[in-house]
Design a protein around this motif. Sequence first.
Motif, mmCIF file in Angstrom:
data_model
loop_
_atom_site.group_PDB
_atom_site.id
_atom_site.type_symbol
_atom_site.label_atom_id
_atom_site.label_comp_id
_atom_site.label_asym_id
_atom_site.label_seq_id
_atom_site.Cartn_x
_atom_site.Cartn_y
_atom_site.Cartn_z
ATOM 1 N N SER A 172 -45.515 -8.171 -36.028
ATOM 2 C CA SER A 172 -44.539 -7.509 -35.164
ATOM 3 C C SER A 172 -43.341 -8.416 -35.000
ATOM 4 O O SER A 172 -43.415 -9.630 -35.229
ATOM 5 N N ILE A 221 -42.930 -3.259 -36.604
ATOM 6 C CA ILE A 221 -44.378 -3.352 -36.725
ATOM 7 C C ILE A 221 -44.748 -3.030 -38.166
ATOM 8 O O ILE A 221 -44.283 -2.044 -38.733
ATOM 9 N N SER A 241 -42.698 1.960 -34.000
ATOM 10 C CA SER A 241 -43.043 1.586 -32.627
ATOM 11 C C SER A 241 -42.374 2.487 -31.602
ATOM 12 O O SER A 241 -42.720 2.459 -30.421
ATOM 13 N N ARG A 272 -46.022 -0.920 -25.633
ATOM 14 C CA ARG A 272 -46.500 0.144 -26.508
ATOM 15 C C ARG A 272 -47.977 -0.046 -26.810
ATOM 16 O O ARG A 272 -48.461 -1.164 -26.932
ATOM 17 N N THR A 332 -51.354 1.608 -29.282
ATOM 18 C CA THR A 332 -51.848 2.492 -30.336
ATOM 19 C C THR A 332 -53.345 2.702 -30.171
ATOM 20 O O THR A 332 -54.066 1.780 -29.752
ATOM 21 N N TRP A 344 -47.590 4.971 -31.757
ATOM 22 C CA TRP A 344 -47.544 4.058 -30.622
ATOM 23 C C TRP A 344 -46.975 4.794 -29.411
ATOM 24 O O TRP A 344 -45.882 5.363 -29.477
#
Length: 418
Positions: A137, A143, A158, A185, A187, A194
């Motif tokens: 990242s 990302i 993202s 964020r 996931t 995200w």
Amino acid sequence: MKKVTIFILSFLLSYSLSFSQTSWINQSVSTAYTLNDVHFVNNDNGWVVGAWGNSPNIKGVLFKTTNSGNNWVMVTNNIVMLSAVQFLDNNTGWIVGDSGKVFKSTNGGLDWILQSSSTNKYLSGVYFLNNNTGWISGYGGTIRKTTDGGNSWLAQSSGTSADLTSLCIVDNNIGWVSGTANTLRKTIDGGNSWSSFSGTGQGFPSVFFVNNNTGWVLGMIGMLYKTTNSGNTWLTQTGGTDLTLTNLIFVDANTGWICGDNLIIQKTTNGGVNWSNQYLADLYFFNALHFINNSTGWVVGENGSILKTITGGVGIQKIGTAIPDEFLLEQNYPNPFNPSTKITFQVPLCHSGVVRNPNVIIKVFDILGKEVATLVNESLQPGTYETSFDASSLAGGIYFYRLQSDNYVESRKMLLIK
């Protein structure tokens, strides 16, 4: 593969820091370096990355130790400024940094292979679950994910253009990133999507989860936010400081550390409800923390700062002015205890006919004789001392603590009730 040059460091610090009675041991290297991240795979083998030089000629630097940080070897090939490092074992690891650069090593950091990340953004985080699956990242909402050990990287959206400063992967599906502009964020599908979480403050420089549900996000000015339901709700906490904070780490749901400006280090043993100062030097920044258990950890920062603790950062205090005639290990108090207790001991002026400052070791063992903590391991002047034992991460039961110095050994029993 380009063979890097190895330099054995023999630098001395040009400034003096006082670590006496804090249980943070000075392992610092030359003040020429700003150290950004630290990672250990076990008690002996670890790596530190950072940068040196002046703009625009800033170069990356990598240090390695194979003896728990007692000695550091500089391994460098003059690559770009480095920001993060992670190793899976003694051999396989990755480093990332400026201009989207990702490097992989399969021989403990002696050689590095450049891997194309398909971005030129500054990379600030790297995390691999295994030899194949990992994420990076960075700035501009960057990302990337790999499933082939970094040979190829797939861009993931993202949903933000903010600079991402922290990456925390929980498992194959769940992960978190945080950064500037209140960016947080999450996931739940391995990074394919995200979701956004709102926040307050100037930004979130660090995020850390100990499992799917329990985690913390660090605010910049002494603020923290904790969740126990995977981010559905957040409880506001305070680090007990108004200084700028940079990084946090937890070893379990109770025990964690934060660091930041003025070389501050703080610790919690109750999940962030309360924090105690462990170090404050009014000099520069600490940038990153890493712990391999609740006792042993390292912190790194500006001016080549590297500190190590083998007591969870809990120090010892000299509590008496009289000079004892003999070694003495007193019964801990309180006993039984939960989760912490204090241990008092004496160090004499003369032992076995020799007048000197002996090396004193106090260790804790479980009922099977397995070592669970080292509370003291240093040379001490004659006097009466007190140290603390934090057993937040241990199961209830009988434990033994032992004082050893020269040919003197004394042990006592204590009971942890949970």
